[in-house]
Enzyme design. Structure first.
Site, PDB file in Angstrom:
ATOM      1  N   GLY A 214      25.715  62.897  13.327  1.00 19.52           N
ATOM      2  CA  GLY A 214      24.949  63.868  12.536  1.00 19.52           C
ATOM      3  C   GLY A 214      25.827  65.041  12.119  1.00 19.52           C
ATOM      4  N   SER A 215      26.684  65.482  13.020  1.00 17.34           N
ATOM      5  CA  SER A 215      27.586  66.593  12.712  1.00 17.34           C
ATOM      6  C   SER A 215      28.599  66.179  11.648  1.00 17.34           C
ATOM      7  CB  SER A 215      28.349  67.036  13.974  1.00 17.34           C
ATOM      8  OG  SER A 215      27.444  67.369  14.997  1.00 17.34           O
TER       9      SER A 215
ATOM     10  N   PRO B   5      26.861  54.920  15.103  1.00 19.98           N
ATOM     11  CA  PRO B   5      25.622  54.846  15.888  1.00 19.98           C
ATOM     12  C   PRO B   5      25.069  56.244  16.166  1.00 19.98           C
ATOM     13  CG  PRO B   5      27.325  53.450  16.848  1.00 19.98           C
ATOM     14  CD  PRO B   5      27.993  54.257  15.775  1.00 19.98           C
TER      15      PRO B   5
ATOM     16  N   ASP C 147      29.051  70.952  16.957  1.00 18.53           N
ATOM     17  CA  ASP C 147      30.200  70.080  16.673  1.00 18.53           C
ATOM     18  C   ASP C 147      30.603  70.090  15.192  1.00 18.53           C
ATOM     19  OD1 ASP C 147      30.192  69.325  19.306  1.00 18.53           O
ATOM     20  OD2 ASP C 147      29.253  67.364  18.963  1.00 18.53           O
TER      21      ASP C 147
ATOM     22  N   LYS D 120      33.633  61.338  15.997  1.00 15.34           N
ATOM     23  CA  LYS D 120      34.592  61.932  16.940  1.00 15.34           C
ATOM     24  C   LYS D 120      34.388  61.324  18.319  1.00 15.34           C
ATOM     25  CE  LYS D 120      31.458  64.468  19.368  1.00 15.34           C
ATOM     26  NZ  LYS D 120      31.120  64.166  20.764  1.00 15.34           N
TER      27      LYS D 120
HETATM   28  O1  C5P Z   1      24.279  72.342  18.356  1.00 22.61           O
HETATM   29  P1  C5P Z   1      23.628  71.007  18.534  1.00 22.61           P
HETATM   30  O2  C5P Z   1      22.451  70.808  17.646  1.00 22.61           O
HETATM   31  O3  C5P Z   1      24.614  69.884  18.492  1.00 22.61           O
HETATM   32  O4  C5P Z   1      23.077  71.010  20.032  1.00 22.61           O
HETATM   33  C1  C5P Z   1      21.945  70.285  20.457  1.00 22.61           C
HETATM   34  C2  C5P Z   1      21.472  70.842  21.798  1.00 22.61           C
HETATM   35  O5  C5P Z   1      22.438  70.574  22.816  1.00 22.61           O
HETATM   36  C3  C5P Z   1      21.276  72.339  21.836  1.00 22.61           C
HETATM   37  O6  C5P Z   1      19.973  72.685  21.441  1.00 22.61           O
HETATM   38  C4  C5P Z   1      21.502  72.670  23.308  1.00 22.61           C
HETATM   39  O7  C5P Z   1      20.344  72.389  24.058  1.00 22.61           O
HETATM   40  C5  C5P Z   1      22.561  71.667  23.710  1.00 22.61           C
HETATM   41  N1  C5P Z   1      23.932  72.207  23.640  1.00 22.61           N
HETATM   42  C6  C5P Z   1      24.372  73.070  24.638  1.00 22.61           C
HETATM   43  N2  C5P Z   1      25.662  73.556  24.574  1.00 22.61           N
HETATM   44  C7  C5P Z   1      26.493  73.196  23.578  1.00 22.61           C
HETATM   45  C8  C5P Z   1      26.063  72.320  22.565  1.00 22.61           C
HETATM   46  C9  C5P Z   1      24.766  71.835  22.621  1.00 22.61           C
HETATM   47  O8  C5P Z   1      23.632  73.389  25.571  1.00 22.61           O
HETATM   48  N3  C5P Z   1      27.739  73.682  23.562  1.00 22.61           N
END
Ligand code: C5P
Length: 287
Positions: A101-102, A93, A135, A10
């Site tokens: 990853g998502s 990448p 995501d 994305k």
């Molecule tokens: O959910 P995901 O694993 O993609 O998020 C990784 C890190 O990014 C979370 O642990 C958080 O620190 C930060 N994050 C955030 N707000 C979001 C998405 C991610 O602060 N909406």
């Protein structure tokens, strides 16, 4: 039984941070767009209950991998586990702001659902995905969506644009939590950012397929903290504009950059040029 699926990357056409929750997660207002750059995930249903993921050694295949975590969440929800043998061919990448990853996690959820007789609806799958990563729900849905909350509140957006685009990345990946931390040091109050939004302009421009209005409405809040630390991001944007792009912007928390072109030939030439400079570059379409 075996299922093979594309796990599409994305880009963020628009990304504003509009709040911060007590648990540290940030509230976003972002327009996400699936692109044709994709990993491939092949999943075979096996005897027993083991989850095996072969990544070809390019990243962990254990519980650190979002696709494995997604499988665990799927079976926790279905309460009917089966064995899984999965092979992931990585092209997106990593740590690039492209949601790789998502995308893999979402592809795992869709593959397991197909192997389980479509047990869950798409919105149930997205809900399972929300527990895996912010995501993931979008990656389950795909297309063009306005994502709010921490990314899980999705509204499909009509997008009539059909332009070739180039995605490129120069240098090391950026950690998402680090990027959010940089924004925290700069902004006391994200709510004030919500007021001054160009988002309605982008949504109208996309619906009308209006290239010029789209270009002026693209936005990514992360640029202000990542570009000073990563000069390669700004120079990549400059190069893409010099090569004929009508717009170039960082995706997600970076450091990948996407650029919109009006002519496919120009986009192809830009990819060739960047590759010759040792930069990873991909010709893509929105999808
Ligand atoms: O959910 P995901 O694993 O993609 O998020 C990784 C890190 O990014 C979370 O642990 C958080 O620190 C930060 N994050 C955030 N707000 C979001 C998405 C991610 O602060 N909406």
């Amino acid at each position: 039984m075996t299922v093979t699926l594309l796990a599409n990357a994305k880009i963020n056409l628009y990304l504003e941070v509009v709040g911060k929750r007590p648990n540290g997660y940030h509230e976003l207002r972002t327009v996400m767009q699936s692109i044709s750059l994709a990993d491939t995930l092949t999943v075979t249903r096996t005897e027993g209950e083991d989850i095996f993921l072969d990544t070809g050694g390019v990243l962990p295949g254990d519980a650190r991998n979002l696709a494995v975590r997604a499988a665990r969440h799927f079976f926790a929800a279905s309460k009917a586990p089966f064995g899984v043998h999965a092979v992931l061919k990585k092209r997106i990448p990593m740590a690039a702001g492209l949601g790789g990853g998502s995308a893999d996690a979402a592809a795992m959820l869709r593959a397991l659902n197909a192997l389980d007789g479509d047990r869950f609806t798409a919105s149930e799958l997205a809900e399972i995905g929300a527990a895996v990563g912010a995501d993931v729900p979008f990656c389950v849905q795909g297309g063009t969506c306005l994502c709010e909350g921490i990314g899980e509140i999705m509204t499909p957006v009509k997008n009539s644009l059909d332009l070739p685009l180039v995605v490129a990345i120069d240098g090391e990946g950026v950690s998402t939590p680090t990027a959010f931390g940089l924004l925290d040091t700069r902004h006391q109050n994200f709510q004030s950012l919500a007021a001054d939004s160009g988002l309605p302009h982008l949504l109208t421009a996309l619906e009308n397929g209006d290239e010029i209005a789209t270009v002026s409405a693209l936005f990514n809040r992360f640029e202000e903290v990542i570009e000073p630390q990563r000069p390669a991001v700004s120079s990549l944007k400059q190069t893409l504009l010099q090569k004929g792009a009508v717009a170039a912007q960082m995706s997600g928390s970076g450091p990948s950059v996407f650029a919109l072109f009006q002519e496919e030939k120009q986009a192809e030439r830009a990819v060739e040029f960047l590759k010759n400079c040792g930069v990873r570059a991909y010709l893509c379409r929105m999808c």
